[in-house]
Design a protein around this motif. Structure first.
Motif, PDB file in Angstrom:
ATOM      1  N   ASN A 198       0.826  -1.212   0.000  1.00 13.48           N
ATOM      2  CA  ASN A 198       0.000   0.000   0.000  1.00 13.48           C
ATOM      3  C   ASN A 198       0.855   1.254   0.000  1.00 13.48           C
ATOM      4  O   ASN A 198       0.547   2.236  -0.690  1.00 13.48           O
ATOM      5  CB  ASN A 198      -0.925  -0.004   1.223  1.00 13.48           C
ATOM      6  CG  ASN A 198      -2.014  -1.046   1.120  1.00 13.48           C
ATOM      7  OD1 ASN A 198      -2.379  -1.464   0.023  1.00 13.48           O
ATOM      8  ND2 ASN A 198      -2.536  -1.481   2.249  1.00 13.48           N
ATOM      9  N   THR A 199       1.936   1.235   0.764  1.00 14.45           N
ATOM     10  CA  THR A 199       2.827   2.400   0.799  1.00 14.45           C
ATOM     11  C   THR A 199       3.475   2.625  -0.555  1.00 14.45           C
ATOM     12  O   THR A 199       3.571   3.763  -1.032  1.00 14.45           O
ATOM     13  CB  THR A 199       3.904   2.191   1.881  1.00 14.45           C
ATOM     14  OG1 THR A 199       3.274   1.992   3.146  1.00 14.45           O
ATOM     15  CG2 THR A 199       4.817   3.404   1.959  1.00 14.45           C
ATOM     16  N   ASN A 200       3.923   1.554  -1.187  1.00 12.32           N
ATOM     17  CA  ASN A 200       4.528   1.699  -2.516  1.00 12.32           C
ATOM     18  C   ASN A 200       3.530   2.255  -3.527  1.00 12.32           C
ATOM     19  O   ASN A 200       3.888   3.047  -4.410  1.00 12.32           O
ATOM     20  CB  ASN A 200       5.058   0.351  -3.002  1.00 12.32           C
ATOM     21  CG  ASN A 200       6.255  -0.116  -2.199  1.00 12.32           C
ATOM     22  OD1 ASN A 200       6.805   0.639  -1.391  1.00 12.32           O
ATOM     23  ND2 ASN A 200       6.672  -1.353  -2.407  1.00 12.32           N
ATOM     24  N   GLY A 201       2.257   1.853  -3.404  1.00 14.78           N
ATOM     25  CA  GLY A 201       1.245   2.399  -4.303  1.00 14.78           C
ATOM     26  C   GLY A 201       1.071   3.894  -4.134  1.00 14.78           C
ATOM     27  O   GLY A 201       0.930   4.641  -5.117  1.00 14.78           O
ATOM     28  N   LEU A 202       1.092   4.362  -2.881  1.00 10.79           N
ATOM     29  CA  LEU A 202       0.982   5.800  -2.637  1.00 10.79           C
ATOM     30  C   LEU A 202       2.211   6.543  -3.162  1.00 10.79           C
ATOM     31  O   LEU A 202       2.087   7.633  -3.743  1.00 10.79           O
ATOM     32  CB  LEU A 202       0.815   6.061  -1.143  1.00 10.79           C
ATOM     33  CG  LEU A 202      -0.516   5.632  -0.537  1.00 10.79           C
ATOM     34  CD1 LEU A 202      -0.458   5.706   0.985  1.00 10.79           C
ATOM     35  CD2 LEU A 202      -1.650   6.503  -1.068  1.00 10.79           C
ATOM     36  N   LEU A 203       3.398   5.983  -2.964  1.00 11.61           N
ATOM     37  CA  LEU A 203       4.609   6.636  -3.463  1.00 11.61           C
ATOM     38  C   LEU A 203       4.600   6.733  -4.985  1.00 11.61           C
ATOM     39  O   LEU A 203       4.999   7.750  -5.556  1.00 11.61           O
ATOM     40  CB  LEU A 203       5.843   5.865  -2.993  1.00 11.61           C
ATOM     41  CG  LEU A 203       6.136   5.949  -1.490  1.00 11.61           C
ATOM     42  CD1 LEU A 203       7.273   4.981  -1.130  1.00 11.61           C
ATOM     43  CD2 LEU A 203       6.521   7.363  -1.095  1.00 11.61           C
ATOM     44  N   ARG A 204       4.150   5.691  -5.638  1.00 10.74           N
ATOM     45  CA  ARG A 204       4.102   5.716  -7.106  1.00 10.74           C
ATOM     46  C   ARG A 204       3.073   6.739  -7.591  1.00 10.74           C
ATOM     47  O   ARG A 204       3.274   7.381  -8.632  1.00 10.74           O
ATOM     48  CB  ARG A 204       3.712   4.340  -7.647  1.00 10.74           C
ATOM     49  CG  ARG A 204       4.847   3.357  -7.637  1.00 10.74           C
ATOM     50  CD  ARG A 204       4.474   2.092  -8.391  1.00 10.74           C
ATOM     51  NE  ARG A 204       5.577   1.159  -8.468  1.00 10.74           N
ATOM     52  CZ  ARG A 204       6.557   1.225  -9.337  1.00 10.74           C
ATOM     53  NH1 ARG A 204       6.600   2.224 -10.211  1.00 10.74           N
ATOM     54  NH2 ARG A 204       7.500   0.310  -9.342  1.00 10.74           N
ATOM     55  N   GLN A 205       1.965   6.892  -6.863  1.00  9.30           N
ATOM     56  CA  GLN A 205       0.928   7.824  -7.299  1.00  9.30           C
ATOM     57  C   GLN A 205       1.392   9.268  -7.183  1.00  9.30           C
ATOM     58  O   GLN A 205       1.185  10.077  -8.077  1.00  9.30           O
ATOM     59  CB  GLN A 205      -0.333   7.618  -6.479  1.00  9.30           C
ATOM     60  CG  GLN A 205      -1.476   8.543  -6.892  1.00  9.30           C
ATOM     61  CD  GLN A 205      -2.759   8.217  -6.152  1.00  9.30           C
ATOM     62  OE1 GLN A 205      -2.790   7.308  -5.335  1.00  9.30           O
ATOM     63  NE2 GLN A 205      -3.807   8.956  -6.452  1.00  9.30           N
ATOM     64  N   TYR A 206       2.018   9.592  -6.059  1.00 10.89           N
ATOM     65  CA  TYR A 206       2.380  10.986  -5.811  1.00 10.89           C
ATOM     66  C   TYR A 206       3.807  11.320  -6.213  1.00 10.89           C
ATOM     67  O   TYR A 206       4.197  12.481  -6.209  1.00 10.89           O
ATOM     68  CB  TYR A 206       2.148  11.313  -4.331  1.00 10.89           C
ATOM     69  CG  TYR A 206       0.694  11.244  -3.963  1.00 10.89           C
ATOM     70  CD1 TYR A 206      -0.189  12.240  -4.385  1.00 10.89           C
ATOM     71  CD2 TYR A 206       0.181  10.181  -3.247  1.00 10.89           C
ATOM     72  CE1 TYR A 206      -1.527  12.185  -4.084  1.00 10.89           C
ATOM     73  CE2 TYR A 206      -1.171  10.106  -2.929  1.00 10.89           C
ATOM     74  CZ  TYR A 206      -2.026  11.111  -3.353  1.00 10.89           C
ATOM     75  OH  TYR A 206      -3.340  11.048  -3.049  1.00 10.89           O
ATOM     76  N   GLY A 207       4.592  10.315  -6.540  1.00 11.39           N
ATOM     77  CA  GLY A 207       5.931  10.578  -7.045  1.00 11.39           C
ATOM     78  C   GLY A 207       6.264   9.635  -8.179  1.00 11.39           C
ATOM     79  O   GLY A 207       7.030   8.700  -8.031  1.00 11.39           O
TER      80      GLY A 207
END
Length: 352
Positions: free
Chosen positions: A342-351
């Motif tokens: 889930n954290t990696n998904g957020l990082l990919r979305q916003y960066g």
């Protein structure tokens, strides 16, 4: 019978009726006593009286069925009239108590006031009426729901976030409640067209179609040194009560030219990023991980859970250098380190 939809065939089985007739009218057409008609309608059979033949006298189908059969609904009606408990009925039919409870709640007949009756033939008709597939989608039928979902997808909300927010914004409107899988289906399934296809590109995966998964059994062992699997991980890791257990993975850049390592602590969700400026091979990842965790106190270096990526080929050397055991997920099982995913998904979305 009145308000029922059970089928009546001449010389066999129960009564007719797509037409809504009163008990008296239906009995007059068939040529039976009104009391007998009520017994047929309610699923009550007196062995001393003339009763509906054929269907009730046929040998019951012993093959397992996902759905309740008419004979089982008749049994439920008879036992309810005898004041039997739901658990007793379920045990007699070999069904779950929740199945029987749900059947009574969904298919009972309500009368004036708070009184209700369970009529097996009416219940069978209701169940058959709900069963036909495919059913129209909620999203396709409701412009309001469709606009709500599309507007938030445009703001880069995930389908799961949208599904939870719908229940908060419309607590008393079940027609506005969907699960996240319904949203994915509306985006991915060909020919449905409930949601604009271009909105699939704003999902965190960026995919416009679902990615097929290869069989986990087709993978070959990646490492020379044996892995310690997640099934051997201490039980204290699962409940997230004790800090110091980490989940890790790499975020790979375009064409594999760059990468960032991510370490997420399971209890606090604290995130540490691992700098990999040159390459993300096994040696570079080992050295970068050792450098990242060396400042942690011993009580926060209890374990690390990783997938079976080639970058962890030196896992045994990292474990010795950092005094931090490494556990590996099963092949094709990203949910076993869900916090990190889930954290990696957020990082990919916003960066990106």
């Amino acid at each position: 019978m009145a308000g029922t939809r059970s089928s009546v065939r001449s010389g066999s089985n129960t009564c007719c009726s797509w037409a809504r007739l009163s008990n008296r009218e239906a009995c007059k057409i068939i040529g039976i006593n009104e009391r007998t008609g009520r017994e047929w309608r309610n699923g009550r059979f007196d062995p001393k009286r003339f009763r509906a033949p054929a269907r009730s006298e046929q040998a019951p189908d012993s093959s397992p069925s996902r759905y309740l059969r008419e004979a089982e609904r008749i049994h439920i009606a008879d036992r309810l009239r005898e004041k039997a408990t739901v658990r007793a009925i379920a045990s007699e039919l070999g069904r779950s108590p929740s199945t029987i409870s749900r059947e009574i709640r969904r298919n009972r007949t309500l009368s004036t006031g708070k009184k209700w009756f369970y009529r097996p033939y009416a219940a069978q008709a209701r169940a058959e009426g709900r069963r036909p597939r495919p059913k129209p989608s909620k999203i396709g039928q409701s412009p309001e729901l469709r606009e709500y979902i599309q507007e938030r997808l445009g703001r880069r909300w995930s389908p799961e976030q949208i599904a939870h927010q719908l229940r908060r914004d419309f607590p008393d409107r079940p027609e506005m409640h969907v699960v996240h899988e319904t949203i994915y289906q509306a985006l991915y399934v060909q020919g449905r067209g409930e949601l604009r296809r271009e909105l699939a590109r704003v999902l965190r995966t960026g995919r416009i179609a679902r990615k097929p998964h290869r069989l986990a059994t087709s993978r070959q062992p990646r490492y020379i040194h044996p892995m310690i699997m997640i099934s051997d991980r201490p039980a204290e890791v699962a409940d997230r009560a004790v800090p110091g257990h980490w989940e890790g993975d790499l975020i790979i850049g375009r064409e594999g030219r760059s990468a960032i390592g991510t370490l997420v602590e399971r209890s606090t969700r604290y995130l540490m990023l691992v700098h990999l400026p040159d390459d993300h091979g096994a040696i570079s990842v080992r050295d970068a991980l050792v450098e990242t965790v060396k400042g942690l106190p011993p009580q926060l270096k209890r374990s690390l859970t990783w997938d079976q990526g080639a970058e962890m080929g030196r896992h045994h050397e990292f474990a010795m250098a950092s005094d931090m055991p490494v556990y590996f997920c099963n092949p094709a099982s990203p949910w076993q380190r869900g916090s990190n995913e889930n954290t990696n998904g957020l990082l990919r979305q916003y960066g990106p």
